[in-house]
Design an enzyme around this catalytic site. Structure first.
Site, PDB file in Angstrom:
ATOM      1  N   ASP A  88      -5.571  -7.806  -4.417  1.00 13.13           N
ATOM      2  CA  ASP A  88      -5.083  -9.091  -3.881  1.00 13.13           C
ATOM      3  C   ASP A  88      -6.184 -10.101  -3.626  1.00 13.13           C
ATOM      4  OD1 ASP A  88      -2.880  -6.942  -2.338  1.00 13.13           O
ATOM      5  OD2 ASP A  88      -2.246  -8.542  -3.678  1.00 13.13           O
TER       6      ASP A  88
ATOM      7  N   HIS B 274      -8.489  -0.433   1.111  1.00 12.32           N
ATOM      8  CA  HIS B 274      -7.372   0.165   0.361  1.00 12.32           C
ATOM      9  C   HIS B 274      -7.181   1.599   0.834  1.00 12.32           C
ATOM     10  CE1 HIS B 274      -4.816   1.395  -2.989  1.00 12.32           C
ATOM     11  NE2 HIS B 274      -4.623   0.118  -3.201  1.00 12.32           N
TER      12      HIS B 274
END
Ligand code: SDX
Length: 429
Positions: free
Chosen positions: A364, A307
């Site tokens: 996700d 991320h």
């Protein structure tokens, strides 16, 4: 505490104000840098560049903190309804009972789409990715509701266009799905709340009545709440940038949908399941994929991992992982892909490559497992992300419009192309 930063350029010292946020974040305001020194900054991907100040969402990537209008995501994900979260993000406070009833009624009233919009579905190829029809349909709302795209919209007009989008996006998504499987549209019902209404439009059919199970409603509610906003991510920054040119909300959000579509962003939830299915089909050789992810030449990345901001476990992934466990326990089912995902996480988090780069599962990684269990088709996973992110996009667009003055977003660049050269007529080339 310094209130100014000093920058020395070619022997000259320039001072720029230090901006401190309510959570202690610090920035150097370099708005005058080019005028003063002729220099600009270069920050490909904006990893170190703030585009605005905002009161909507706070996240601390190092500590894995995420709060909507100051309220920790952990406190919201258990019980808050998605409509409550829409209100909180867009208006800045949790709605009172009366405010929530009125807001929810407005959602019900605005849940139908213009009948003319159905012709889009007739023309769109059945095999086309639903993110394409979603962005097209949202953009087309400017044509169906022209009264909502006047320049300098009033507060009431912004309230109305927001509810139009928040409510209709689920109808558009469900109609796109029904069209793709050749089933008749199921219209929104006035007696169902946001999530059950969507599930009914998606899965009810004249030949096979759909039972709306509370455990499924709760799982999808959690998914939507956790996706509702995430400060200046790629798609939200896109909505702000498009909106900064004074484009209407439908156009700005349609652009946000397209930004979200990419597999490095909202398309990752679909890519995670495709990756897990591939590993499973090939016999479950997790180590092969972890090694591929570490090999730069493979161009392969572990989808759902890493991320830009979280250098700790994404708090949303933690909640989704436990929600997936709850779902399977309450439905008394299992999914080999969940077991595979957990094994993959376990191996990766013990591997120095991932540890050194602080790569953890992101939102996700587990979300697709939940969507799969609910029965959402794989290519609609990014559409579900878009439905969840709708309040965040709207809140940021509204915050920008309500700011002191809307400054059109127009980054600079460093030119590295040819120096000046002559035009050679075709006869001499
Ligand atoms: C979302 O911004 C947001 O808030 C987004 C989001 C939201 O709510 O809006 O949180 C939603 O988009 C989550 C991210 C979903 N995407 C994926 O899961 C795709 C896989 N992840 C990556 O491609 C990547 O981690 C990004 C895109 C998410 C972040 O990329 P960055 O910040 O540009 O990091 P990077 O590419 O510079 O990577 C740093 C290093 C590199 O290695 P080195 O060059 O230092 O040796 O980490 C490596 C990368 O190669 N790396 C990975 C990896 N992610 C980063 N290596 C293998 N697998 C991965 N997934």
């Amino acid at each position: 505490m310094d209130t100014k930063a000093k920058i020395i350029i070619e022997g000259k010292t320039y001072e720029y104000p230090i901006v401190t946020g309510t959570e202690g974040e610090k920035a150097i305001d370099i708005s005058a840098l080019r005028k003063d020194s002729g220099y600009i900054t270069l920050d490909v991907g904006y990893a170190n560049t703030g585009s605005c100040t905002s009161n909507i969402t706070f996240l601390d990537g190092e500590k894995g903190i995420l709060r909507y209008r100051g309220i920790p995501i952990e406190d919201l994900s258990d019980t808050a309804s998605f409509v409550e979260i829409c209100f909180l993000l867009i208006y800045g406070h949790l709605p009172t009972k009366i405010e929530l009833e009125k807001y929810s009624e407005a959602f019900t009233k605005q849940s139908m789409i213009h009948e003319g919009m159905k012709s889009f579905f007739d023309g769109y190829p059945l095999t086309g990715h639903p993110m394409g029809i979603l962005s097209a349909m949202i953009g087309s709302m400017a044509g169906y509701y022209p009264e909502l795209i006047k320049p300098n919209p009033s507060k009431e007009e912004i309230d109305l266009i927001s509810v139009e989008l928040l409510s209709k996006v689920r109808t558009i998504a469900a109609f796109a799905y029904k069209k793709s499987i050749g089933e008749p549209y199921v219209y929104p019902r006035h007696d169902l709340k946001y999530v059950p209404n969507f599930l009914n439009m998606m899965f009810n059919s004249p030949t096979k009545p759909y039972e709306i199970k509370p455990v499924i409603v709760n799982a999808l509610r959690t998914f939507l709440v956790l996706h509702a906003d995430h400060e200046q991510n790629c798609s939200t920054s896109t909505v702000r940038l498009v909106g900064s040119g004074l484009a209407n909300l439908f156009a700005s959000v349609s652009a946000g949908v397209n930004a979200l579509w990419g597999s490095l962003h909202g398309g990752a939830n679909q890519a995670v399941i495709e990756m897990l299915q591939k590993i499973q089909t090939e016999g479950g050789d997790i180590k092969k994929y972890v090694d591929m992810a570490k090999d730069k030449n493979s161009k392969f990345r572990l989808m759902g991992f890493g991320h830009r901001v979280y250098k700790n476990y994404d708090p949303r992934a933690k909640i989704l992982k436990s929600r997936a466990d709850d779902l399977f326990r309450e439905l008394n089912i299992s999914d080999p892909l969940l077991d595979l995902a957990k094994k993959l996480e376990d191996i990766a988090l013990k591997d120095s490559y991932f540890i050194e780069r602080k790569l953890y599962p992101n939102v996700d990684f587990y979300s697709g497992i939940i969507l799969r269990t609910i029965g959402i088709p794989l290519n609609m996973f990014p559409v579900m992300f878009a439905i969840g992110r709708m309040p965040g996009w709207i809140a940021h667009w509204k915050e920008m419009l309500e700011g002191a003055e809307v400054k059109i977003g127009r980054p600079r660049q460093i030119y590295t192309g040819n120096n000046v050269r002559k035009f050679i007529p075709i006869e001499q080339r």
